[in-house]
Write an enzyme that holds these catalytic residues in place. Structure first.
Site, PDB file in Angstrom:
ATOM      1  N   ASP A  10     -24.436  59.130  -7.398  1.00 11.26           N
ATOM      2  CA  ASP A  10     -24.858  60.522  -7.605  1.00 11.26           C
ATOM      3  C   ASP A  10     -23.896  61.151  -8.610  1.00 11.26           C
ATOM      4  O   ASP A  10     -22.822  60.619  -8.887  1.00 11.26           O
ATOM      5  CB  ASP A  10     -24.821  61.295  -6.279  1.00 11.26           C
ATOM      6  CG  ASP A  10     -25.249  62.754  -6.450  1.00 11.26           C
ATOM      7  OD1 ASP A  10     -26.165  63.020  -7.252  1.00 11.26           O
ATOM      8  OD2 ASP A  10     -24.637  63.644  -5.812  1.00 11.26           O
ATOM      9  N   SER A  11     -24.281  62.317  -9.127  1.00  8.84           N
ATOM     10  CA  SER A  11     -23.387  63.068 -10.003  1.00  8.84           C
ATOM     11  C   SER A  11     -22.140  63.516  -9.254  1.00  8.84           C
ATOM     12  O   SER A  11     -21.183  63.975  -9.876  1.00  8.84           O
ATOM     13  CB  SER A  11     -24.101  64.310 -10.518  1.00  8.84           C
ATOM     14  OG  SER A  11     -24.412  65.154  -9.430  1.00  8.84           O
ATOM     15  N   TYR A  42     -24.944  67.274 -13.375  1.00  7.45           N
ATOM     16  CA  TYR A  42     -25.824  66.615 -14.335  1.00  7.45           C
ATOM     17  C   TYR A  42     -26.978  67.551 -14.734  1.00  7.45           C
ATOM     18  O   TYR A  42     -27.536  67.424 -15.824  1.00  7.45           O
ATOM     19  CB  TYR A  42     -26.456  65.352 -13.718  1.00  7.45           C
ATOM     20  CG  TYR A  42     -25.593  64.110 -13.663  1.00  7.45           C
ATOM     21  CD1 TYR A  42     -24.224  64.146 -13.930  1.00  7.45           C
ATOM     22  CD2 TYR A  42     -26.158  62.877 -13.334  1.00  7.45           C
ATOM     23  CE1 TYR A  42     -23.454  62.992 -13.859  1.00  7.45           C
ATOM     24  CE2 TYR A  42     -25.401  61.719 -13.270  1.00  7.45           C
ATOM     25  CZ  TYR A  42     -24.050  61.773 -13.525  1.00  7.45           C
ATOM     26  OH  TYR A  42     -23.297  60.623 -13.467  1.00  7.45           O
ATOM     27  N   GLY A  43     -27.347  68.421 -13.824  1.00  7.03           N
ATOM     28  CA  GLY A  43     -28.551  69.250 -13.979  1.00  7.03           C
ATOM     29  C   GLY A  43     -28.711  69.943 -15.320  1.00  7.03           C
ATOM     30  O   GLY A  43     -29.787  69.901 -15.916  1.00  7.03           O
ATOM     31  N   CYS A  73     -29.763  60.807  -6.621  1.00  8.66           N
ATOM     32  CA  CYS A  73     -29.671  62.008  -7.436  1.00  8.66           C
ATOM     33  C   CYS A  73     -31.053  62.245  -8.038  1.00  8.66           C
ATOM     34  O   CYS A  73     -31.572  61.385  -8.766  1.00  8.66           O
ATOM     35  CB  CYS A  73     -28.633  61.775  -8.530  1.00  8.66           C
ATOM     36  SG  CYS A  73     -28.501  63.102  -9.736  1.00  8.66           S
ATOM     37  N   ASN A  74     -31.652  63.371  -7.717  1.00  9.79           N
ATOM     38  CA  ASN A  74     -32.988  63.677  -8.253  1.00  9.79           C
ATOM     39  C   ASN A  74     -32.945  63.779  -9.776  1.00  9.79           C
ATOM     40  O   ASN A  74     -33.862  63.334 -10.465  1.00  9.79           O
ATOM     41  CB  ASN A  74     -33.506  65.012  -7.698  1.00  9.79           C
ATOM     42  CG  ASN A  74     -33.847  64.956  -6.227  1.00  9.79           C
ATOM     43  OD1 ASN A  74     -35.004  64.887  -5.859  1.00  9.79           O
ATOM     44  ND2 ASN A  74     -32.839  64.976  -5.373  1.00  9.79           N
ATOM     45  N   THR A  75     -31.879  64.375 -10.288  1.00 11.40           N
ATOM     46  CA  THR A  75     -31.780  64.596 -11.731  1.00 11.40           C
ATOM     47  C   THR A  75     -31.727  63.260 -12.472  1.00 11.40           C
ATOM     48  O   THR A  75     -32.436  63.070 -13.470  1.00 11.40           O
ATOM     49  CB  THR A  75     -30.516  65.425 -12.048  1.00 11.40           C
ATOM     50  OG1 THR A  75     -30.487  66.559 -11.178  1.00 11.40           O
ATOM     51  CG2 THR A  75     -30.499  65.899 -13.486  1.00 11.40           C
ATOM     52  N   CYS A 183     -32.711  68.299  -4.644  1.00 10.20           N
ATOM     53  CA  CYS A 183     -31.392  67.881  -5.122  1.00 10.20           C
ATOM     54  C   CYS A 183     -30.644  67.356  -3.903  1.00 10.20           C
ATOM     55  O   CYS A 183     -30.705  67.979  -2.831  1.00 10.20           O
ATOM     56  CB  CYS A 183     -30.654  69.075  -5.735  1.00 10.20           C
ATOM     57  SG  CYS A 183     -28.923  68.752  -6.128  1.00 10.20           S
ATOM     58  N   THR A 184     -29.965  66.234  -4.067  1.00  9.67           N
ATOM     59  CA  THR A 184     -29.347  65.616  -2.881  1.00  9.67           C
ATOM     60  C   THR A 184     -28.124  66.389  -2.362  1.00  9.67           C
ATOM     61  O   THR A 184     -27.631  66.114  -1.275  1.00  9.67           O
ATOM     62  CB  THR A 184     -28.953  64.152  -3.174  1.00  9.67           C
ATOM     63  OG1 THR A 184     -28.088  64.123  -4.332  1.00  9.67           O
ATOM     64  CG2 THR A 184     -30.184  63.310  -3.445  1.00  9.67           C
ATOM     65  N   HIS A 185     -27.637  67.344  -3.127  1.00  5.38           N
ATOM     66  CA  HIS A 185     -26.581  68.219  -2.603  1.00  5.38           C
ATOM     67  C   HIS A 185     -27.158  69.219  -1.574  1.00  5.38           C
ATOM     68  O   HIS A 185     -26.432  69.710  -0.718  1.00  5.38           O
ATOM     69  CB  HIS A 185     -25.940  69.027  -3.732  1.00  5.38           C
ATOM     70  CG  HIS A 185     -24.960  68.265  -4.590  1.00  5.38           C
ATOM     71  ND1 HIS A 185     -25.334  67.255  -5.438  1.00  5.38           N
ATOM     72  CD2 HIS A 185     -23.599  68.397  -4.733  1.00  5.38           C
ATOM     73  CE1 HIS A 185     -24.258  66.791  -6.078  1.00  5.38           C
ATOM     74  NE2 HIS A 185     -23.198  67.470  -5.671  1.00  5.38           N
TER      75      HIS A 185
HETATM   76  N1  DGL Z   1     -27.339  65.596  -6.531  1.00  6.94           N
HETATM   77  C1  DGL Z   1     -27.885  65.802  -7.833  1.00  6.94           C
HETATM   78  C2  DGL Z   1     -29.412  65.865  -7.742  1.00  6.94           C
HETATM   79  O1  DGL Z   1     -29.959  65.375  -6.775  1.00  6.94           O
HETATM   80  C3  DGL Z   1     -27.219  66.995  -8.440  1.00  6.94           C
HETATM   81  C4  DGL Z   1     -27.426  67.080  -9.898  1.00  6.94           C
HETATM   82  C5  DGL Z   1     -26.341  67.817 -10.624  1.00  6.94           C
HETATM   83  O2  DGL Z   1     -25.234  67.303 -10.670  1.00  6.94           O
HETATM   84  O3  DGL Z   1     -26.640  68.862 -11.205  1.00  6.94           O
HETATM   85  O4  DGL Z   1     -30.093  66.338  -8.622  1.00  6.94           O
END
Ligand code: DGL
Length: 260
Positions: A10-11, A42-43, A73-75, A183-185
């Site tokens: 993930d990011s 990452y977004g 990470c969805n992004t 988003c996984t956060h």
């Molecule tokens: N956990 C990432 C996601 O699922 C966060 C992306 C980010 O870092 O902006 O999109």
């Protein structure tokens, strides 16, 4: 059958919400988690940058001999997974916002989606969203700033509450009855979101579905670990995020933290 680890990236710290689900379902699998916190979020980054970071993370995990990679990470998934699947031969598990169950079950015909800019502007998200948007209002909201607050340990802060209230406002005005977390956060925000949302609004995230998909792909490829000994879970971090991760995982931690 394989004792090789599952790789997860993930990011940053958010993908631990996915690691938790995978670990709960497959408790004997060894795992390697990579948190690229130094490059989070990452977004707001462009597609090319997100792809380059996803390649770097994948190669790190492949060097560590991972048998499957879950892009937690969805992004990264919505921007890079098609390319990753073409480029590498290991199976990949991706994650994208669970619009389908929300769109199929909404009674008010309005659903909300909270995700990053990178996810909401991706072609993959647009395709899925177009498939299910017939007769439904989808309120998309970029969760600007949320990832940074979670990364810096400010999950339960008043800053976070103020931000969430402002993001939920247009959704509540549109009378949503489902909120999709893209988003996984964000699953870590569920206690606060539950407090801020009216009772009838259901929150959906994709964590369990990702864990089930991981299990089924490992089965298909005959890659499940049949050993039932305590696994090794190595978490690679490139910023000092150990404490944040420990508080998110909420456990005496069966996890080794390693810097890279
Ligand atoms: N956990 C990432 C996601 O699922 C966060 C992306 C980010 O870092 O902006 O999109």
């Amino acid at each position: 059958m394989s004792i090789q680890p599952i790789g997860i990236f993930d990011s940053g710290v958010g993908g631990t919400s996915i690691w938790k689900e995978i670990h709960a379902l497959l408790p004997y699998e060894n795992s390697i988690y990579l948190a690229d916190s130094i490059n989070a979020p990452y977004g707001p980054k462009g597609k090319d940058k997100i792809i380059a970071l996803s390649i770097k993370n994948t190669e790190f995990l492949l060097e560590k001999n991972c048998k499957l990679i879950a892009v937690a990470c969805n992004t990264a998934s919505t921007n890079a997974i098609t390319l990753l699947r073409k480029k590498y031969s290991v199976p990949f598990i991706g994650i994208e916002p669970a619009i389908k169950p929300a769109a199929l079950n909404t009674k008010t015909k309005a659903i909300g989606i909270l995700a990053t800019k990178g996810t909401l502007t991706s072609a993959l998200f647009h395709n899925t969203s177009n498939l299910y948007s017939n007769g439904i209002t989808i309120i998309e909201q970029i969760g600007e700033g949320i990832v940074q607050l979670i990364e810096s340990g400010k999950l339960g802060s008043t800053e976070m509450e103020t931000l969430l209230k402002s993001y939920l406002k247009p959704m509540l005005e549109a009378n949503i009855d489902y909120l999709v977390l893209g988003c996984t956060h964000y699953p870590y925000l569920i206690p606060m979101l539950t407090k801020l949302l009216p009772k009838h609004v259901k929150i959906i995230d994709s964590g369990l579905a990702v864990a089930k998909q991981t299990q089924s792909v490992l089965e298909q490829h005959q890659l499940l670990n049949i050993e039932t000994v305590k696994p090794r879970n190595a978490f690679y971090i490139n910023l000092k995020t150990t404490e944040v991760m420990q508080s998110l995982l909420g456990q005496k931690s069966e996890v080794d933290y390693l810097e890279f």
